[in-house]
Design a protein around this motif. Structure first.
Motif, PDB file in Angstrom:
ATOM      1  N   UNK A  92       0.841  -1.205   0.000  1.00  0.00           N
ATOM      2  CA  UNK A  92       0.000   0.000   0.000  1.00  0.00           C
ATOM      3  C   UNK A  92       0.875   1.255   0.000  1.00  0.00           C
ATOM      4  N   UNK A  93       1.874   1.291   0.849  1.00  0.00           N
ATOM      5  CA  UNK A  93       2.770   2.453   0.905  1.00  0.00           C
ATOM      6  C   UNK A  93       3.447   2.668  -0.444  1.00  0.00           C
ATOM      7  N   UNK A  94       3.978   1.597  -1.012  1.00  0.00           N
ATOM      8  CA  UNK A  94       4.650   1.709  -2.310  1.00  0.00           C
ATOM      9  C   UNK A  94       3.684   2.211  -3.382  1.00  0.00           C
ATOM     10  N   UNK A  95       2.462   1.692  -3.384  1.00  0.00           N
ATOM     11  CA  UNK A  95       1.478   2.119  -4.371  1.00  0.00           C
ATOM     12  C   UNK A  95       1.080   3.575  -4.127  1.00  0.00           C
ATOM     13  N   UNK A  96       0.900   3.949  -2.880  1.00  0.00           N
ATOM     14  CA  UNK A  96       0.502   5.324  -2.547  1.00  0.00           C
ATOM     15  C   UNK A  96       1.519   6.335  -3.056  1.00  0.00           C
ATOM     16  N   UNK A  97       2.774   5.958  -3.075  1.00  0.00           N
ATOM     17  CA  UNK A  97       3.823   6.867  -3.548  1.00  0.00           C
ATOM     18  C   UNK A  97       3.723   7.138  -5.045  1.00  0.00           C
ATOM     19  N   UNK A  98       2.934   6.330  -5.762  1.00  0.00           N
ATOM     20  CA  UNK A  98       2.724   6.569  -7.189  1.00  0.00           C
ATOM     21  C   UNK A  98       1.519   7.470  -7.432  1.00  0.00           C
ATOM     22  N   UNK A  99       0.809   7.800  -6.369  1.00  0.00           N
ATOM     23  CA  UNK A  99      -0.392   8.634  -6.463  1.00  0.00           C
ATOM     24  C   UNK A  99      -0.072  10.047  -5.981  1.00  0.00           C
ATOM     25  N   UNK A 100      -0.914  11.001  -6.310  1.00  0.00           N
ATOM     26  CA  UNK A 100      -0.681  12.368  -5.818  1.00  0.00           C
ATOM     27  C   UNK A 100      -1.135  12.534  -4.363  1.00  0.00           C
TER      28      UNK A 100
END
Length: 145
Positions: A92-100
């Motif tokens: 989740x953290x890794x994916x969140x870093x790809x979002x604004x």
């Protein structure tokens, strides 16, 4: 440790798998009322699903892509302490870093605060009851590269 995988799980195709884990953990084990667990907002979230080597659901969590709200983190009892929750959270953290998103936020059951602290989440307010379970708000600043 038995093998498992974690993947994005579209709600429109994987809702039954996600519900199976959440109903077991929240409704059956923790006695959360169904109307609180099934809040009607799942289609708005990105869902993550952990599957065992037989492709059976063993854990799940969700992330709101615009608010950064993490929730419904659940791992079936036989699979706890096997790294599933940690893998879900790191995914989740890794994916969140790809979002604004500039931060993640969640309501942690008080007993789970040390788990979230391992990922650098910090307590962001006073304790409160949610579904008759003590919780603390927590947040994590995301440092985008």
């Amino acid at each position: 440790m038995p093998p498992f995988t974690v993947r994005l799980a579209p709600w429109n195709t994987d809702a039954d798998l996600i519900r199976a884990v959440r109903e077991t953990v929240f409704i059956e084990e923790q006695n959360v009322p169904t109307h609180l667990e099934v809040d009607g907002t799942d289609p708005e979230y990105l869902h993550f699903l952990a599957l065992n080597q037989h492709r059976k659901p063993i854990g799940t969590a969700r992330l709101h892509p615009t608010t950064g709200r993490v929730g419904r983190m659940a791992v079936l009892e036989p699979w706890r302490h096997a790294g599933i929750g940690s893998t879900l959270m790191q995914t989740i953290i890794d994916h969140a870093k790809t979002l604004p998103l500039s931060e993640l936020n969640l309501h942690a059951q008080v007993s789970a605060v040390p788990f979230y602290e391992k990922f650098s989440f910090t307590v962001a307010g006073p304790e409160f009851l949610e579904a008759n379970i003590p919780h603390l708000p927590m947040s994590l600043a995301l440092h985008l590269a």
